[in-house]
Design a protein around this motif. Structure first.
Motif, PDB file in Angstrom:
ATOM      1  N   ASP A 193       0.759  -1.121   0.142  1.00 46.74           N
ATOM      2  CA  ASP A 193      -0.048   0.054   0.026  1.00 46.74           C
ATOM      3  C   ASP A 193       0.793   1.341  -0.163  1.00 46.74           C
ATOM      4  OD1 ASP A 193      -2.354  -1.516  -0.141  1.00 46.74           O
ATOM      5  OD2 ASP A 193      -2.399  -1.309   2.122  1.00 46.74           O
ATOM      6  N   GLU A 194       1.905   1.250   0.773  1.00 49.60           N
ATOM      7  CA  GLU A 194       2.939   2.312   0.871  1.00 49.60           C
ATOM      8  C   GLU A 194       3.680   2.546  -0.494  1.00 49.60           C
ATOM      9  OE1 GLU A 194       5.121   5.555   1.977  1.00 49.60           O
ATOM     10  OE2 GLU A 194       3.286   4.778   2.763  1.00 49.60           O
ATOM     11  N   THR A 200       1.368   6.495  -7.295  1.00 48.15           N
ATOM     12  CA  THR A 200       0.255   7.219  -7.673  1.00 48.15           C
ATOM     13  C   THR A 200       0.573   8.753  -7.233  1.00 48.15           C
ATOM     14  OG1 THR A 200      -0.683   6.525  -5.729  1.00 48.15           O
ATOM     15  CG2 THR A 200      -1.313   5.318  -7.405  1.00 48.15           C
ATOM     16  N   ALA A 201       1.445   9.031  -6.474  1.00 51.16           N
ATOM     17  CA  ALA A 201       1.766  10.314  -6.122  1.00 51.16           C
ATOM     18  C   ALA A 201       2.724  11.136  -7.221  1.00 51.16           C
ATOM     19  CB  ALA A 201       2.300  10.483  -4.542  1.00 51.16           C
ATOM     20  N   LEU A 202       3.440  10.396  -7.978  1.00 51.36           N
ATOM     21  CA  LEU A 202       4.277  10.839  -8.857  1.00 51.36           C
ATOM     22  C   LEU A 202       3.538  11.844  -9.762  1.00 51.36           C
ATOM     23  CD1 LEU A 202       6.324   7.736  -9.527  1.00 51.36           C
ATOM     24  CD2 LEU A 202       7.207   9.564  -8.293  1.00 51.36           C
ATOM     25  N   PRO A 203       4.061  12.784 -10.452  1.00 46.69           N
ATOM     26  CA  PRO A 203       3.540  13.592 -11.473  1.00 46.69           C
ATOM     27  C   PRO A 203       3.160  12.763 -12.669  1.00 46.69           C
ATOM     28  CG  PRO A 203       5.821  13.996 -11.219  1.00 46.69           C
ATOM     29  CD  PRO A 203       5.530  13.214 -10.218  1.00 46.69           C
ATOM     30  N   ALA A 204       2.066  12.696 -13.035  1.00 42.40           N
ATOM     31  CA  ALA A 204       1.512  11.825 -14.231  1.00 42.40           C
ATOM     32  C   ALA A 204       2.209  12.313 -15.491  1.00 42.40           C
ATOM     33  CB  ALA A 204      -0.116  11.835 -14.118  1.00 42.40           C
ATOM     34  N   ALA A 205       2.467  13.755 -15.581  1.00 41.66           N
ATOM     35  CA  ALA A 205       2.910  14.334 -16.679  1.00 41.66           C
ATOM     36  C   ALA A 205       4.269  13.463 -17.057  1.00 41.66           C
ATOM     37  CB  ALA A 205       2.945  15.534 -16.982  1.00 41.66           C
ATOM     38  N   ARG A 212      -0.421   5.439 -14.238  1.00 43.56           N
ATOM     39  CA  ARG A 212      -1.581   4.327 -14.642  1.00 43.56           C
ATOM     40  C   ARG A 212      -1.679   3.208 -14.244  1.00 43.56           C
ATOM     41  NH1 ARG A 212      -0.916   5.557 -19.866  1.00 43.56           N
ATOM     42  NH2 ARG A 212      -1.689   7.449 -19.549  1.00 43.56           N
ATOM     43  N   HIS A 213      -0.423   2.538 -13.975  1.00 45.09           N
ATOM     44  CA  HIS A 213      -0.382   0.824 -13.781  1.00 45.09           C
ATOM     45  C   HIS A 213       0.466   0.681 -12.470  1.00 45.09           C
ATOM     46  CE1 HIS A 213      -1.572   0.217 -17.897  1.00 45.09           C
ATOM     47  NE2 HIS A 213      -0.599   1.179 -18.519  1.00 45.09           N
TER      48      HIS A 213
END
Length: 240
Positions: A193-194, A200-205, A212-213
């Motif tokens: 979970d961590e 998921t906290a990384l910048p998506a751009a 996404r995965h």
């Protein structure tokens, strides 16, 4: 007998006549190679492979380093004896052309389970020439399984090397992760979970595929990843 000769003799099949010959009595029960290996495995089981040194082992045997070197040539020799002992515990199946994939997977799983009993011990198997008779017994059995499955000799030989290397590396990583997770500041190493939260906290751009995965990247319980990778390797050999 010098160290090289002593190590070479250990790799020879037993001589029934020599074993039957009477041996002179000694006042003091000597340390045996079996005791050395048993004690070394005990140290590893409780303290990890990194804690095993010749001095630490001599202390656990309540003897001096000089007495220890009368039975074990050096640390490399000890490593070979340790891996040989673990290999002696493996049960090798009679090669079956119809079930060779399951059989080779089963042998690798047995090796994995033996390594994980002793934290970090798979490091001893890396860059080690397989000359111990029990170790050679295992590679002989693996070779027989692959050949029975129709794998070409050269591909089978290299596949054994790759499989053993992967199993050793996998077990070493698991041991390192478990050791790190024992410290409060590194609990996240085994916390899915961590890790998922961090991805998921990384910048998506900047990291579109990772974000996404993230679920797929962190998926897997127990030995799921081990089973997946082993299957990939075995299927790859089968399709050559």
């Amino acid at each position: 007998m010098n160290p090289r000769e002593r190590r070479a003799v250990r790799h020879q099949p037993p001589d029934p006549e020599a074993e039957a010959a009477p041996r002179p009595r000694r006042r003091k029960t000597p340390i045996t190679v079996e005791q050395v290996v048993d004690t070394a495995l005990g140290v590893i089981a409780t303290e990890g492979y990194e804690a095993l040194t010749m001095r630490r082992l001599a202390g656990a045997l309540d003897t001096g380093p000089a007495s220890l070197y009368a039975h074990v040539v050096n640390k490399a020799d000890l490593d070979e004896l340790l891996i040989g002992r673990l290999c002696a515990e493996l049960v090798l199946p009679e090669p079956d052309p119809a079930a060779w994939r399951e059989q080779i997977r089963g042998v690798c799983t047995q090796i994995r389970d033996q390594y994980l009993k002793y934290p970090g011990i798979s490091r001893a198997a890396l860059a080690m020439a397989p000359t111990d008779l029990e170790t050679v017994r295992v590679t002989e059995g693996m070779l027989a399984i692959l050949l029975a499955g129709g794998v070409a000799p050269q591909a089978a030989a290299w596949a054994i090397d790759a499989l053993l290397l992967y199993v050793a590396a996998y077990c070493l990583e698991v041991s390192i992760a478990r050791r790190r997770s024992a410290h409060d500041d590194a609990t996240w190493v085994l916390d899915r979970d961590e890790l998922l939260r961090r991805f998921t906290a990384l910048p998506a751009a900047t990291f579109p595929h990772t974000t996404r995965h993230a679920a797929e990247l962190t998926a897997g319980e127990g030995h799921d990843r081990f089973d997946f990778t082993l299957g990939l390797m075995i299927d790859g050999v089968a399709h050559r």
